[in-house]
Design a protein around this motif. Structure first.
Motif, PDB file in Angstrom:
ATOM      1  N   LEU A  58      44.084  23.781  69.533  1.00 19.32           N
ATOM      2  CA  LEU A  58      44.001  22.339  69.369  1.00 19.32           C
ATOM      3  C   LEU A  58      44.985  21.635  70.297  1.00 19.32           C
ATOM      4  CD1 LEU A  58      44.011  22.205  65.453  1.00 19.32           C
ATOM      5  CD2 LEU A  58      42.051  22.495  66.994  1.00 19.32           C
ATOM      6  N   THR A  59      44.540  20.543  70.900  1.00 19.21           N
ATOM      7  CA  THR A  59      45.422  19.708  71.708  1.00 19.21           C
ATOM      8  C   THR A  59      46.380  18.960  70.792  1.00 19.21           C
ATOM      9  OG1 THR A  59      43.736  19.427  73.413  1.00 19.21           O
ATOM     10  CG2 THR A  59      45.510  17.787  73.338  1.00 19.21           C
TER      11      THR A  59
ATOM     12  N   THR B 171      48.610  15.890  70.184  1.00 22.92           N
ATOM     13  CA  THR B 171      48.709  14.521  70.725  1.00 22.92           C
ATOM     14  C   THR B 171      50.097  13.914  70.541  1.00 22.92           C
ATOM     15  OG1 THR B 171      47.887  13.617  68.637  1.00 22.92           O
ATOM     16  CG2 THR B 171      46.259  14.095  70.352  1.00 22.92           C
TER      17      THR B 171
ATOM     18  N   LEU C 218      41.741  23.305  59.741  1.00 19.99           N
ATOM     19  CA  LEU C 218      41.958  22.479  60.930  1.00 19.99           C
ATOM     20  C   LEU C 218      41.107  22.909  62.122  1.00 19.99           C
ATOM     21  CD1 LEU C 218      45.875  22.176  60.842  1.00 19.99           C
ATOM     22  CD2 LEU C 218      44.212  20.380  60.282  1.00 19.99           C
TER      23      LEU C 218
ATOM     24  N   SER D  47      38.095  22.778  62.796  1.00 27.46           N
ATOM     25  CA  SER D  47      37.017  21.879  63.217  1.00 27.46           C
ATOM     26  C   SER D  47      37.534  20.722  64.057  1.00 27.46           C
ATOM     27  CB  SER D  47      36.296  21.330  61.987  1.00 27.46           C
ATOM     28  OG  SER D  47      37.196  20.591  61.168  1.00 27.46           O
ATOM     29  N   ARG D  48      38.848  20.618  64.145  1.00 23.62           N
ATOM     30  CA  ARG D  48      39.452  19.525  64.914  1.00 23.62           C
ATOM     31  C   ARG D  48      39.583  19.913  66.384  1.00 23.62           C
ATOM     32  NH1 ARG D  48      43.147  16.828  61.378  1.00 23.62           N
ATOM     33  NH2 ARG D  48      43.876  15.665  63.210  1.00 23.62           N
ATOM     34  N   ARG D  49      39.663  18.901  67.241  1.00 24.90           N
ATOM     35  CA  ARG D  49      39.974  19.138  68.652  1.00 24.90           C
ATOM     36  C   ARG D  49      41.398  18.722  68.989  1.00 24.90           C
ATOM     37  NH1 ARG D  49      35.505  16.807  72.597  1.00 24.90           N
ATOM     38  NH2 ARG D  49      36.877  17.949  74.037  1.00 24.90           N
ATOM     39  N   ARG D  50      41.880  17.722  68.261  1.00 22.73           N
ATOM     40  CA  ARG D  50      43.224  17.206  68.492  1.00 22.73           C
ATOM     41  C   ARG D  50      43.968  17.114  67.172  1.00 22.73           C
ATOM     42  NH1 ARG D  50      39.846  14.685  71.949  1.00 22.73           N
ATOM     43  NH2 ARG D  50      40.458  14.572  74.151  1.00 22.73           N
ATOM     44  N   ILE D  51      45.306  17.162  67.270  1.00 21.17           N
ATOM     45  CA  ILE D  51      46.106  17.102  66.058  1.00 21.17           C
ATOM     46  C   ILE D  51      47.495  16.569  66.384  1.00 21.17           C
ATOM     47  CG2 ILE D  51      46.969  19.461  66.335  1.00 21.17           C
ATOM     48  CD1 ILE D  51      46.847  19.745  63.279  1.00 21.17           C
ATOM     49  N   ARG D  52      48.040  15.813  65.457  1.00 20.99           N
ATOM     50  CA  ARG D  52      49.457  15.482  65.530  1.00 20.99           C
ATOM     51  C   ARG D  52      50.225  16.630  64.882  1.00 20.99           C
ATOM     52  NH1 ARG D  52      50.731  11.959  62.240  1.00 20.99           N
ATOM     53  NH2 ARG D  52      48.715  11.760  61.149  1.00 20.99           N
TER      54      ARG D  52
ATOM     55  N   ARG E 223      49.477  24.202  72.974  1.00 16.72           N
ATOM     56  CA  ARG E 223      48.436  23.953  71.986  1.00 16.72           C
ATOM     57  C   ARG E 223      48.836  24.539  70.640  1.00 16.72           C
ATOM     58  NH1 ARG E 223      43.522  26.068  75.891  1.00 16.72           N
ATOM     59  NH2 ARG E 223      43.580  24.361  77.398  1.00 16.72           N
TER      60      ARG E 223
ATOM     61  N   GLU F  97      50.977  17.021  61.182  1.00 15.76           N
ATOM     62  CA  GLU F  97      49.932  17.444  60.247  1.00 15.76           C
ATOM     63  C   GLU F  97      50.020  18.931  59.917  1.00 15.76           C
ATOM     64  OE1 GLU F  97      45.928  15.544  60.903  1.00 15.76           O
ATOM     65  OE2 GLU F  97      46.881  15.008  62.814  1.00 15.76           O
TER      66      GLU F  97
END
Length: 320
Positions: A278-279, A281, A200, A202-207, A191, A210
């Motif tokens: 964050l996951t 992706t 960031l 507030s995000r759950r997933r991210i590339r 992660r 980024e």
């Protein structure tokens, strides 16, 4: 008189003088015989107790004195008594034989199927939850097997395997070396860890791309997770800008919580305040966990049992 002259000749410097290693190799097989004769002060009785032919024992004592270059016994027929040199030598011999006996007892105990010992290494990130759970499950059927546990990074554990200090280790990446046997057991998703007040968060997933402009905190070069971090960032199209390097994942989480950077890490055993995980992706962010051992190294029964247990957990090694 002849014997004394022979002893003096051995004591004088000559090309026959043996270094310590040669002397030890010559003396070692005769030490128990010497102690037996010294204890009984009678060659015949010592031979009977040790179940050795009397002639063999007598020759061994003469040869021992020749190798040392000193008289250990004063002889009166089949009865013998120690000389001062013999008494000095006996004290050291008894201590050496006792130490050998203790060592023999120790290695036999370590190899005992029911109560033996396993020297097991694992990554720091597996110490809080994974390894205690594995040992607890293993000891259901092997309640008295003992463990010597070593936490370290992957390369250091592989060196300990090669040095004979470990029987098995859990590591990542799974090693590929001609002198080791390694088996993949499981996979652990990674992660991106960011401070709780990060944009960031507030995000759950991210590339991962980024995070190209972020400052990273990582493990030191040579650690498996550092290699994986570098590879994943390269695959995402950037080289991470590194502010801090450490030796332990939870320390890195603390640095992230302090706002000093972001990090790619495996999931923690327990939630850490001050960070958000964050996951990732893309690219696929995961590390393989495997077990390794030295090729051709014979297993004691407890090591063989624990190895079978670990292999039986393939795909189910890590806590869910």
């Amino acid at each position: 008189m002849v014997h004394q002259q022979r002893s003096q000749a051995h004591l004088s410097p000559s090309s026959d003088t043996k270094d310590t290693e040669d002397i030890v190799s010559l003396l070692a097989p005769r030490l128990a015989h010497f102690a037996g004769v010294a204890r009984t002060e009678h060659v015949t009785r010592a031979a009977q107790e040790m179940q050795v032919p009397q002639s063999t024992l007598s020759r061994a004592m003469v040869r021992l004195e020749q190798d040392l270059g000193v008289d250990l016994f004063a002889r009166r027929g089949r009865t013998v008594s120690l000389t001062p040199a013999g008494r000095t030598f006996l004290g050291s011999v008894e201590r050496a034989l006792a130490e050998i006996g203790r060592a023999a007892d120790e290695v036999r105990a370590d190899a005992d199927p029911a109560t033996g010992k396993v020297a097991f290494g694992f990554l720091h990130t597996m110490g809080a939850e994974t390894v205690p759970g594995l040992i607890q499950a293993f000891r259901v059927d092997h309640p008295r097997v003992r463990f010597s546990l070593v936490q370290n990074y992957g390369e250091a554990m592989l060196e300990k395997l090669r040095a004979g200090e470990l029987d098995l280790c859990l590591t990542s990446p799974v090693p590929d070396a001609p002198d080791l046997v390694a088996r993949r057991l499981d996979e652990q998703k990674l992660r991106l860890v960011v401070p709780a007040d990060h944009p960031l968060a507030s995000r759950r997933r991210i590339r991962l791309a980024e995070a190209a402009d972020e400052t990273f905190v990582t493990l030191e070069p040579g650690y498996g997770m550092r290699l994986i971090t570098d590879d994943l960032c390269r695959e995402a199209g950037f080289r991470p800008r590194i502010a801090f390097e450490g030796e332990e994942a939870e320390t890195l989480r603390g640095l992230v919580a302090a706002g000093l950077g972001v990090a790619l890490l495996p999931p923690p055993a327990f939630p850490r305040p001050g960070v958000v995980e964050l996951t990732v992706t893309a690219p696929r962010a995961a590390r393989e966990i495997g077990v390794a051992w030295l090729d051709g190294h014979p297993d004691t029964p407890p090591v063989a049992a624990f190895k079978r247990f670990l292999l039986s957990r393939r795909g189910n090694l890590l806590p869910t």
